[in-house]
Design a protein around this motif. Structure first.
Motif, PDB file in Angstrom:
ATOM      1  N   ARG A 391      24.442  40.939  47.741  1.00 18.29           N
ATOM      2  CA  ARG A 391      25.465  40.233  48.524  1.00 18.29           C
ATOM      3  C   ARG A 391      26.034  39.064  47.718  1.00 18.29           C
ATOM      4  NH1 ARG A 391      26.772  39.493  54.006  1.00 18.29           N
ATOM      5  NH2 ARG A 391      25.094  40.893  54.634  1.00 18.29           N
ATOM      6  N   GLU A 392      25.159  38.329  47.043  1.00 17.99           N
ATOM      7  CA  GLU A 392      25.621  37.200  46.244  1.00 17.99           C
ATOM      8  C   GLU A 392      26.485  37.664  45.078  1.00 17.99           C
ATOM      9  OE1 GLU A 392      22.083  35.128  45.165  1.00 17.99           O
ATOM     10  OE2 GLU A 392      21.971  33.994  47.061  1.00 17.99           O
ATOM     11  N   ARG A 393      26.147  38.796  44.480  1.00 17.50           N
ATOM     12  CA  ARG A 393      26.945  39.319  43.367  1.00 17.50           C
ATOM     13  C   ARG A 393      28.345  39.692  43.842  1.00 17.50           C
ATOM     14  NH1 ARG A 393      24.784  43.998  39.915  1.00 17.50           N
ATOM     15  NH2 ARG A 393      26.698  43.428  38.802  1.00 17.50           N
ATOM     16  N   VAL A 394      28.426  40.361  44.973  1.00 17.16           N
ATOM     17  CA  VAL A 394      29.730  40.761  45.512  1.00 17.16           C
ATOM     18  C   VAL A 394      30.559  39.531  45.867  1.00 17.16           C
ATOM     19  CG1 VAL A 394      30.890  41.875  47.453  1.00 17.16           C
ATOM     20  CG2 VAL A 394      28.955  43.011  46.341  1.00 17.16           C
ATOM     21  N   ASN A 395      29.952  38.593  46.595  1.00 15.61           N
ATOM     22  CA  ASN A 395      30.691  37.400  46.999  1.00 15.61           C
ATOM     23  C   ASN A 395      31.135  36.580  45.794  1.00 15.61           C
ATOM     24  OD1 ASN A 395      30.363  38.070  49.667  1.00 15.61           O
ATOM     25  ND2 ASN A 395      28.648  36.686  50.034  1.00 15.61           N
ATOM     26  N   SER A 396      30.269  36.495  44.800  1.00 12.32           N
ATOM     27  CA  SER A 396      30.601  35.724  43.607  1.00 12.32           C
ATOM     28  C   SER A 396      31.770  36.342  42.840  1.00 12.32           C
ATOM     29  CB  SER A 396      29.381  35.622  42.691  1.00 12.32           C
ATOM     30  OG  SER A 396      29.701  34.964  41.489  1.00 12.32           O
ATOM     31  N   ALA A 397      31.748  37.662  42.694  1.00 14.49           N
ATOM     32  CA  ALA A 397      32.818  38.338  41.958  1.00 14.49           C
ATOM     33  C   ALA A 397      34.157  38.173  42.658  1.00 14.49           C
ATOM     34  CB  ALA A 397      32.481  39.816  41.794  1.00 14.49           C
ATOM     35  N   VAL A 398      34.179  38.391  43.966  1.00  9.34           N
ATOM     36  CA  VAL A 398      35.430  38.269  44.707  1.00  9.34           C
ATOM     37  C   VAL A 398      35.891  36.813  44.749  1.00  9.34           C
ATOM     38  CG1 VAL A 398      36.549  38.609  46.949  1.00  9.34           C
ATOM     39  CG2 VAL A 398      34.956  40.332  46.074  1.00  9.34           C
ATOM     40  N   GLY A 399      34.941  35.889  44.918  1.00 13.20           N
ATOM     41  CA  GLY A 399      35.297  34.476  44.965  1.00 13.20           C
ATOM     42  C   GLY A 399      35.914  33.983  43.665  1.00 13.20           C
ATOM     43  N   ALA A 400      35.333  34.393  42.530  1.00 10.10           N
ATOM     44  CA  ALA A 400      35.877  33.979  41.236  1.00 10.10           C
ATOM     45  C   ALA A 400      37.275  34.552  41.022  1.00 10.10           C
ATOM     46  CB  ALA A 400      34.938  34.421  40.118  1.00 10.10           C
ATOM     47  N   LEU A 401      37.464  35.794  41.434  1.00  3.21           N
ATOM     48  CA  LEU A 401      38.780  36.417  41.304  1.00  3.21           C
ATOM     49  C   LEU A 401      39.800  35.709  42.185  1.00  3.21           C
ATOM     50  CD1 LEU A 401      40.631  38.607  40.230  1.00  3.21           C
ATOM     51  CD2 LEU A 401      39.700  40.171  41.953  1.00  3.21           C
ATOM     52  N   LEU A 402      39.378  35.300  43.368  1.00  9.47           N
ATOM     53  CA  LEU A 402      40.283  34.577  44.264  1.00  9.47           C
ATOM     54  C   LEU A 402      40.806  33.297  43.624  1.00  9.47           C
ATOM     55  CD1 LEU A 402      38.917  34.719  47.931  1.00  9.47           C
ATOM     56  CD2 LEU A 402      41.208  35.253  47.131  1.00  9.47           C
ATOM     57  N   GLU A 403      39.947  32.578  42.905  1.00  6.76           N
ATOM     58  CA  GLU A 403      40.387  31.354  42.255  1.00  6.76           C
ATOM     59  C   GLU A 403      41.494  31.634  41.244  1.00  6.76           C
ATOM     60  OE1 GLU A 403      37.264  29.070  40.588  1.00  6.76           O
ATOM     61  OE2 GLU A 403      36.113  28.930  42.449  1.00  6.76           O
ATOM     62  N   GLN A 404      41.337  32.707  40.484  1.00 12.60           N
ATOM     63  CA  GLN A 404      42.359  33.042  39.494  1.00 12.60           C
ATOM     64  C   GLN A 404      43.642  33.522  40.150  1.00 12.60           C
ATOM     65  OE1 GLN A 404      39.663  35.712  37.316  1.00 12.60           O
ATOM     66  NE2 GLN A 404      40.032  34.446  35.512  1.00 12.60           N
TER      67      GLN A 404
END
Length: 418
Positions: A391-404
């Protein structure tokens, strides 16, 4: 990039209507800039008569400050001793109208700093980093023509200027938007065929086939996220949830994909699903037939690239829209495909404005791989069954992409130039 991005030429977008998101920073290099970059619209100094306490708060940063006038008759006046490096311009609106203020390169139009909505009689700081070059303030008062102040030459710098971006106009975005609208038209045709296959499976009582057809059709719709706002009421009819419905899943106003999802995964008989399936087919056909007359707003194209996955984070990665199928991560993957299509449209503009495209591409691929890892033997892991690490991996990947993607929205925001 891979996937849909390579296949589709370009266009973009979700919820329609003009963007209300305020530009607060200028973005470059694929990252939001903080100290040493451009900061605008963040601090409001209020009235020019607030006295010493406020002046001390503004100047306690240790940076050189220059007071600059903002008005149609004296735009940029006060900047007579140019400095290099990181510094602050205290912009004072001495006119009777609110104004936007940009620090520009008068030769190219590139913007190094911007402040919106500077009210009469107020002052606000603009922090920038200046290297060698020519600069000029542009004042854009409400309901009046833009005025460009004196050109100032900066020399003797040992470092480069902070980031800058050439403004995007609505005319730049119109052809990209039209291209995206054509892509959506093709998806509505595909969607109609797949919803008809779903309805046919329900009609013959083959609920196993109906569940597979449901997911196939639903993912087509989820790839169209940039156009949802233009769909209007059709979006709620086709993909609405029980939010706001007093009867919940049993409310007669609960229709579309999620109504059928609930029935298919809660052992409802085929007979009870024929009505909702027939209505879904009718609503999808209406969307397909009416789409050629619709017009998306070019001004929100870049913002939609961010909003698609923002909605994914809020709705899919929380499991809020799961009515039994457990396919939220499949939906998230479809939303990512839709984001790639949108970025494909915007790429001609981004190539000349965003030096961080390589990082963005890598982030897109990383997010895709992370989501794909949650599919095993054709079945997607429900969000509720993800262990903490996944869950943390998925949230982290999407969250980082959202910033960009927030940077993309800023760079492609339509700016007034005249």
């Amino acid at each position: 990039m891979t996937g849909v991005f390579d296949i589709e030429p370009g266009p973009i977008s979700p919820p329609a209507g003009p963007s209300t998101r305020r530009r607060q920073v200028l973005v470059a290099g694929g990252a939001v800039l903080a100290a040493g970059a451009v900061i605008a619209g963040v601090l409001t100094a209020g009235s020019s008569g607030h006295g010493r306490a406020q002046h001390a708060a503004v100047t306690s940063d240790g940076l050189p400050h220059t007071s600059v006038e903002v008005s149609p008759s004296a735009c940029g006046h006060g900047w007579s001793r140019p400095k290099t490096g990181q510094q602050v311009f205290d912009l004072r609106n001495t006119s009777s109208a609110a104004s936007e203020v940009d620090l520009t390169d008068p030769r190219t139009g590139a913007v190094y700093g911007e402040i919106e909505g500077l009210a009469p009689g107020t002052a606000r700081p603009m922090q920038v980093t200046l290297g060698n070059g020519t600069y000029a303030f542009k004042c854009l008062p409400d309901d009046a023509d833009a005025v460009t102040g004196p050109t100032v030459q900066v020399t003797g710098a040992t470092g480069k200027s902070g980031p800058a971006a050439v403004p995007v106009t609505q005319q730049d975005l119109i052809p990209l938007t039209l291209s995206y609208q054509k892509w959506i038209q093709a998806r509505t045709v595909e969607l109609a065929k797949k919803t008809e296959a779903l309805s046919a499976a329900i009609d013959r009582g083959d609920l196993r086939a109906a569940r597979a057809a449901w997911l196939s059709a639903h993912l087509v719709y989820e790839r169209m996220g940039a156009a949802y706002g233009t769909f209007g009421a059709a979006d709620k009819a086709i993909n609405g949830t029980t939010a706001g419905l007093s009867g919940g899943v049993h409310d007669t106003r609960f229709t579309g994909f999620h109504r059928i999802e609930y029935g298919l995964w809660h052992s409802e008989p085929a007979g009870s699903l024929r009505g909702p399936a027939d209505r879904l087919v009718k609503d999808v056909r209406a969307l397909r037939d009416n789409w050629p007359q619709q017009r998306m707003d070019p001004a929100v194209l870049g913002l939609r690239a961010h909003e698609i996955l923002e909605n994914t984070m809020q709705s899919e990665l929380t499991g809020r829209t799961d009515y039994g199928s457990g396919t939220n991560l499949a939906t998230a993957r479809a939303n990512l495909d839709g984001t790639r299509v949108l970025l494909g449209c915007l790429r001609p503009l981004l190539k000349t404005r965003d030096t961080g495209l390589t990082l963005l591409d890598s982030s897109l691929n990383r997010t895709q791989q992370t989501l794909d890892e949650q599919q095993h033997d054709g079945r997607w892991t429900p969000v509720a069954q993800l262990d903490r690490t996944r869950r943390e991996r998925v949230n982290s990947a999407v969250g980082a992409l959202l910033e960009q993607l927030a940077d993309v929205a800023t760079l492609t925001d339509v700016r007034r130039t005249a």
